[in-house]
Design an enzyme around this catalytic site. Structure first.
Site, PDB file in Angstrom:
ATOM      1  N   CYS A  95     -25.827  -2.917 -11.199  1.00 23.28           N
ATOM      2  CA  CYS A  95     -25.910  -2.537  -9.790  1.00 23.28           C
ATOM      3  C   CYS A  95     -25.259  -1.179  -9.536  1.00 23.28           C
ATOM      4  O   CYS A  95     -24.170  -0.887 -10.042  1.00 23.28           O
ATOM      5  CB  CYS A  95     -25.239  -3.600  -8.916  1.00 23.28           C
ATOM      6  SG  CYS A  95     -25.248  -3.221  -7.149  1.00 23.28           S
ATOM      7  N   LYS A 109      -5.610  17.289   5.864  1.00 26.17           N
ATOM      8  CA  LYS A 109      -4.938  17.777   7.065  1.00 26.17           C
ATOM      9  C   LYS A 109      -5.563  19.040   7.652  1.00 26.17           C
ATOM     10  O   LYS A 109      -5.251  19.419   8.786  1.00 26.17           O
ATOM     11  CB  LYS A 109      -3.459  18.045   6.753  1.00 26.17           C
ATOM     12  CG  LYS A 109      -2.687  16.791   6.374  1.00 26.17           C
ATOM     13  CD  LYS A 109      -1.235  17.120   6.058  1.00 26.17           C
ATOM     14  CE  LYS A 109      -0.469  15.859   5.670  1.00 26.17           C
ATOM     15  NZ  LYS A 109       0.944  16.149   5.330  1.00 26.17           N
ATOM     16  N   CYS A 111     -23.357   6.507  -1.086  1.00 21.02           N
ATOM     17  CA  CYS A 111     -22.341   7.477  -0.663  1.00 21.02           C
ATOM     18  C   CYS A 111     -22.981   8.749  -0.115  1.00 21.02           C
ATOM     19  O   CYS A 111     -23.737   9.430  -0.829  1.00 21.02           O
ATOM     20  CB  CYS A 111     -21.416   7.821  -1.825  1.00 21.02           C
ATOM     21  SG  CYS A 111     -20.129   9.015  -1.376  1.00 21.02           S
ATOM     22  N   ASP A 147       0.780  -1.236   0.000  1.00 26.82           N
ATOM     23  CA  ASP A 147       0.000   0.000   0.000  1.00 26.82           C
ATOM     24  C   ASP A 147       0.815   1.291   0.000  1.00 26.82           C
ATOM     25  O   ASP A 147       0.497   2.217  -0.734  1.00 26.82           O
ATOM     26  CB  ASP A 147      -0.968  -0.005   1.196  1.00 26.82           C
ATOM     27  CG  ASP A 147      -2.018   1.097   1.100  1.00 26.82           C
ATOM     28  OD1 ASP A 147      -2.387   1.465  -0.023  1.00 26.82           O
ATOM     29  OD2 ASP A 147      -2.453   1.593   2.144  1.00 26.82           O
TER      30      ASP A 147
END
Length: 378
Positions: free
Chosen positions: A196, A228, A203, A139
């Site tokens: 779908c 941030k 959301c 990642d």
């Protein structure tokens, strides 16, 4: 040739066995050149500004899009997936307004550390058996794990842009082992989303301008983790009590009905992170925050950004009992915390009380963004 094929198959059998032993539910192989569409899609994502303040994505576009640019010696890419599926619908906590909702993946220790150690063990076995060289990524490196996982056949990138598996739904951590060994690639998976739209329609902030496209600037996971600064006012109420990430689009996927809760990977949630009370989280100073979230991904955003998120949840809670803790944070050393504490207080106390406190606060506040928070509700 026959000997070479035999060695390749023996190596693959070793990889499969070691992956299973290490708790990975899926392992597959692809080639470095198997994601030809990725560069253009990534470039479009960045050019549209959908990456927001995640500058490292724009800075590593070329290396991220083409694995052989990251490491020219790579000949095969092994993609491994670890299931972290919850044993319940994680959206249930959204109705408990006095509690904080932490994304499922962050309710235990940081998966980067967990997976990287196990991947290194497997990589070591590969080198011991076949020689050559390997590199392990989880990642944080400029590797496009999801397109590679699709090319390897583990799943496909759904309309929410996350990987979906017919066996594990949307709940998979991904890691990769780049190797100089020549391995036979597996077949790519095809898209099974069909018509779908569940992940798109659920959301809260309309972060998907189109299927398979995500505007991170509107995504609650981005807003509460990567962002941030102050969270824009247009999103604060929609965030609800989500204090670290958002599972809505993942949880809405119908393919989850085939996914079992994580077991072999031992990624069950910490009990104290399943439904933490906002009243306790609001009291965390820096030392207490670090201690409470030791080993957790949450620790990476720091106490100030975390309290920013908790204060938004407090403001959305409608619980006047939280006002006392919110008032205390009006004097916090962090402008980020002070500013959102003002927003939360305005939603928890009568307007007359807020106006009185605003008059006093404006006399001493010299931070422009915090002053704007005092003035906005008046």
């Amino acid at each position: 040739m026959r000997t070479s094929i035999s060695k390749t198959r023996t190596l693959r059998a070793l990889i499969d066995a070691e992956a299973k032993r290490a708790g990975f539910e899926a392992v597959a192989v692809t080639s470095p050149g198997a994601i030809p569409l990725a560069p253009a899609r990534l470039a479009e994502f960045v050019s549209d500004g959908f990456h927001g303040s995640m500058d490292w994505i724009a800075e590593t576009v070329q290396r991220r899009a083409e694995p052989s640019t990251l490491w020219p010696e790579v000949r095969s890419i092994i993609v491994l997936a670890m299931n972290y599926g919850p044993d319940h619908d994680p959206r249930q906590i959204l109705e408990k307004h006095d509690r904080g909702a932490i994304s499922v993946y962050a309710q235990n220790r940081d998966y980067h550390d967990l997976m990287k150690g196990r991947l290194k063990e497997i990589a070591g076995k590969i080198v011991a058996r076949a020689g050559g060289d390997v590199k392990v990524f989880v990642d944080t490196a400029p590797v496009m794990e999801k397109p590679l996982a699709e090319a390897a056949g583990i799943g496909w990138q759904g309309k929410h842009t996350n990987l979906v598996s017919r066996a594990h739904g949307s709940w998979l951590f991904l890691g990769t082992i780049f190797t100089t060994a020549e391995l036979e690639p597996d077949h790519a998976e095809i898209d099974h989303c069909g018509s779908c739209r569940a992940c798109l329609d659920v959301c809260p902030t309309d972060a998907f301008p189109a299927p398979y496209r995500l505007d991170a600037r509107r995504c609650i996971s981005y807003l509460t983790i990567e962002n941030k600064g102050p969270i824009p006012r247009e999103f604060r109420e929609k965030i609800g009590n989500r204090i670290y990430g958002c599972d809505d689009c993942l949880a809405a996927c119908p393919w989850n009905k085939f996914a079992s809760a994580a077991s072999e990977a031992k990624l069950a949630a910490r009990d104290d992170l399943r439904e933490p009370p906002l009243s306790e989280l609001l009291k965390l100073d820096d030392a207490a925050f670090r201690a409470f979230f030791s080993g957790s991904p949450v620790k990476r955003i720091g106490r100030d950004r975390f309290l920013r998120n908790v204060l938004i949840a407090a403001g959305n809670s409608g619980d006047a009992a939280l006002a006392s803790s919110v008032r205390t944070l009006l004097g916090d050393v962090s402008p980020l915390v002070r500013g959102v504490a003002i927003w939360a207080l305005a939603r928890l106390v009568p307007h007359a009380e807020f106006s009185e406190r605003a008059a006093s606060g404006l006399k001493t506040e010299d931070d422009a963004t915090v002053r704007e928070e005092w003035l906005a509700p008046l």
